[in-house]
Design a protein around this motif. Structure first.
Motif, PDB file in Angstrom:
ATOM      1  N   SER A  19       0.837  -1.200   0.000  1.00 29.42           N
ATOM      2  CA  SER A  19       0.000   0.000   0.000  1.00 29.42           C
ATOM      3  C   SER A  19       0.870   1.247   0.000  1.00 29.42           C
ATOM      4  O   SER A  19       2.042   1.207   0.371  1.00 29.42           O
ATOM      5  CB  SER A  19      -0.940   0.032   1.211  1.00 29.42           C
ATOM      6  OG  SER A  19      -0.223   0.306   2.393  1.00 29.42           O
ATOM      7  N   THR A  21       0.220   5.624   0.858  1.00 25.72           N
ATOM      8  CA  THR A  21      -0.652   6.733   1.218  1.00 25.72           C
ATOM      9  C   THR A  21       0.014   8.005   0.729  1.00 25.72           C
ATOM     10  O   THR A  21       1.212   8.218   0.956  1.00 25.72           O
ATOM     11  CB  THR A  21      -0.881   6.787   2.741  1.00 25.72           C
ATOM     12  OG1 THR A  21      -1.436   5.533   3.159  1.00 25.72           O
ATOM     13  CG2 THR A  21      -1.833   7.909   3.125  1.00 25.72           C
ATOM     14  N   GLN A  30      -5.196   6.646   0.117  1.00 26.97           N
ATOM     15  CA  GLN A  30      -4.427   5.409   0.092  1.00 26.97           C
ATOM     16  C   GLN A  30      -4.749   4.615  -1.161  1.00 26.97           C
ATOM     17  O   GLN A  30      -5.896   4.579  -1.611  1.00 26.97           O
ATOM     18  CB  GLN A  30      -4.743   4.565   1.326  1.00 26.97           C
ATOM     19  CG  GLN A  30      -3.915   3.295   1.419  1.00 26.97           C
ATOM     20  CD  GLN A  30      -4.232   2.498   2.674  1.00 26.97           C
ATOM     21  OE1 GLN A  30      -5.394   2.240   2.977  1.00 26.97           O
ATOM     22  NE2 GLN A  30      -3.195   2.125   3.395  1.00 26.97           N
ATOM     23  N   ILE A  31      -3.732   3.955  -1.698  1.00 26.87           N
ATOM     24  CA  ILE A  31      -3.908   3.074  -2.853  1.00 26.87           C
ATOM     25  C   ILE A  31      -3.507   1.667  -2.435  1.00 26.87           C
ATOM     26  O   ILE A  31      -2.421   1.461  -1.892  1.00 26.87           O
ATOM     27  CB  ILE A  31      -3.061   3.544  -4.049  1.00 26.87           C
ATOM     28  CG1 ILE A  31      -3.535   4.910  -4.524  1.00 26.87           C
ATOM     29  CG2 ILE A  31      -3.122   2.529  -5.177  1.00 26.87           C
ATOM     30  CD1 ILE A  31      -2.729   5.479  -5.667  1.00 26.87           C
ATOM     31  N   LEU A  32      -4.401   0.725  -2.704  1.00 24.50           N
ATOM     32  CA  LEU A  32      -4.155  -0.689  -2.448  1.00 24.50           C
ATOM     33  C   LEU A  32      -4.161  -1.446  -3.776  1.00 24.50           C
ATOM     34  O   LEU A  32      -4.509  -0.887  -4.816  1.00 24.50           O
ATOM     35  CB  LEU A  32      -5.244  -1.254  -1.525  1.00 24.50           C
ATOM     36  CG  LEU A  32      -5.362  -0.594  -0.153  1.00 24.50           C
ATOM     37  CD1 LEU A  32      -6.627  -1.067   0.548  1.00 24.50           C
ATOM     38  CD2 LEU A  32      -4.147  -0.877   0.689  1.00 24.50           C
ATOM     39  N   ASN A  33      -3.809  -2.719  -3.725  1.00 26.13           N
ATOM     40  CA  ASN A  33      -3.782  -3.571  -4.915  1.00 26.13           C
ATOM     41  C   ASN A  33      -5.134  -3.532  -5.645  1.00 26.13           C
ATOM     42  O   ASN A  33      -6.185  -3.493  -5.022  1.00 26.13           O
ATOM     43  CB  ASN A  33      -3.449  -5.000  -4.488  1.00 26.13           C
ATOM     44  CG  ASN A  33      -2.914  -5.832  -5.620  1.00 26.13           C
ATOM     45  OD1 ASN A  33      -2.338  -5.320  -6.571  1.00 26.13           O
ATOM     46  ND2 ASN A  33      -3.091  -7.130  -5.514  1.00 26.13           N
ATOM     47  N   ASN A  34      -5.087  -3.512  -6.958  1.00 23.41           N
ATOM     48  CA  ASN A  34      -6.267  -3.497  -7.834  1.00 23.41           C
ATOM     49  C   ASN A  34      -7.110  -2.235  -7.715  1.00 23.41           C
ATOM     50  O   ASN A  34      -8.306  -2.250  -7.995  1.00 23.41           O
ATOM     51  CB  ASN A  34      -7.141  -4.742  -7.617  1.00 23.41           C
ATOM     52  CG  ASN A  34      -6.408  -6.008  -7.987  1.00 23.41           C
ATOM     53  OD1 ASN A  34      -5.732  -6.069  -9.005  1.00 23.41           O
ATOM     54  ND2 ASN A  34      -6.513  -7.022  -7.145  1.00 23.41           N
ATOM     55  N   HIS A  35      -6.492  -1.139  -7.332  1.00 25.35           N
ATOM     56  CA  HIS A  35      -7.184   0.153  -7.267  1.00 25.35           C
ATOM     57  C   HIS A  35      -7.583   0.567  -8.685  1.00 25.35           C
ATOM     58  O   HIS A  35      -6.915   0.248  -9.655  1.00 25.35           O
ATOM     59  CB  HIS A  35      -6.241   1.194  -6.661  1.00 25.35           C
ATOM     60  CG  HIS A  35      -6.898   2.468  -6.260  1.00 25.35           C
ATOM     61  ND1 HIS A  35      -7.279   3.429  -7.157  1.00 25.35           N
ATOM     62  CD2 HIS A  35      -7.227   2.948  -5.033  1.00 25.35           C
ATOM     63  CE1 HIS A  35      -7.803   4.449  -6.510  1.00 25.35           C
ATOM     64  NE2 HIS A  35      -7.789   4.179  -5.213  1.00 25.35           N
ATOM     65  N   ASN A  86      -2.093  -1.893 -11.669  1.00 23.47           N
ATOM     66  CA  ASN A  86      -1.268  -2.223 -10.490  1.00 23.47           C
ATOM     67  C   ASN A  86       0.151  -1.681 -10.581  1.00 23.47           C
ATOM     68  O   ASN A  86       1.074  -2.231  -9.966  1.00 23.47           O
ATOM     69  CB  ASN A  86      -1.270  -3.711 -10.199  1.00 23.47           C
ATOM     70  CG  ASN A  86      -2.501  -4.132  -9.448  1.00 23.47           C
ATOM     71  OD1 ASN A  86      -3.110  -3.350  -8.729  1.00 23.47           O
ATOM     72  ND2 ASN A  86      -2.896  -5.376  -9.613  1.00 23.47           N
TER      73      ASN A  86
END
Length: 93
Positions: A19, A21, A30-35, A86
């Motif tokens: 992740s 932020t 925040q950016i997580l996987n598969n955003h 990704n």
């Protein structure tokens, strides 16, 4: 997902993360996987990175602050971020 942070002087970081932020102009996000794909402007603040491991070049290591083994921060003045498939690219000042 892959994060690449580039400044006008050099490539600061490239690696697999879990992740990130970022200090967006409308607030921190925040950016997580598969955003979903996103392009956004960044303002002065702190980039917070979470990853299983970190490898920095000797020159860029001094710019990052270690929070713990899986978390580092980087202070920026401004920038731009693009997230697609990704892969996150941060152009930071």
């Amino acid at each position: 997902m892959i994060l690449e942070i580039v400044s006008p002087e050099a490539s600061l970081f490239k690696g697999e993360i879990t992740s990130v932020t970022l200090p967006g102009v409308g607030g921190s996000f925040q950016i997580l996987n598969n955003h979903a794909p996103i392009v956004s402007l960044l303002q002065k603040g702190t980039v917070k990175i979470t990853a299983p491991e970190f490898k920095f070049s000797k020159e860029s290591a001094k710019l990052f602050s270690k929070v713990n083994d899986q978390n580092y921060t980087l202070a920026i003045s401004s920038g731009t971020i693009e997230m697609k498939d990704n892969k996150i690219i941060v152009l930071a000042d």
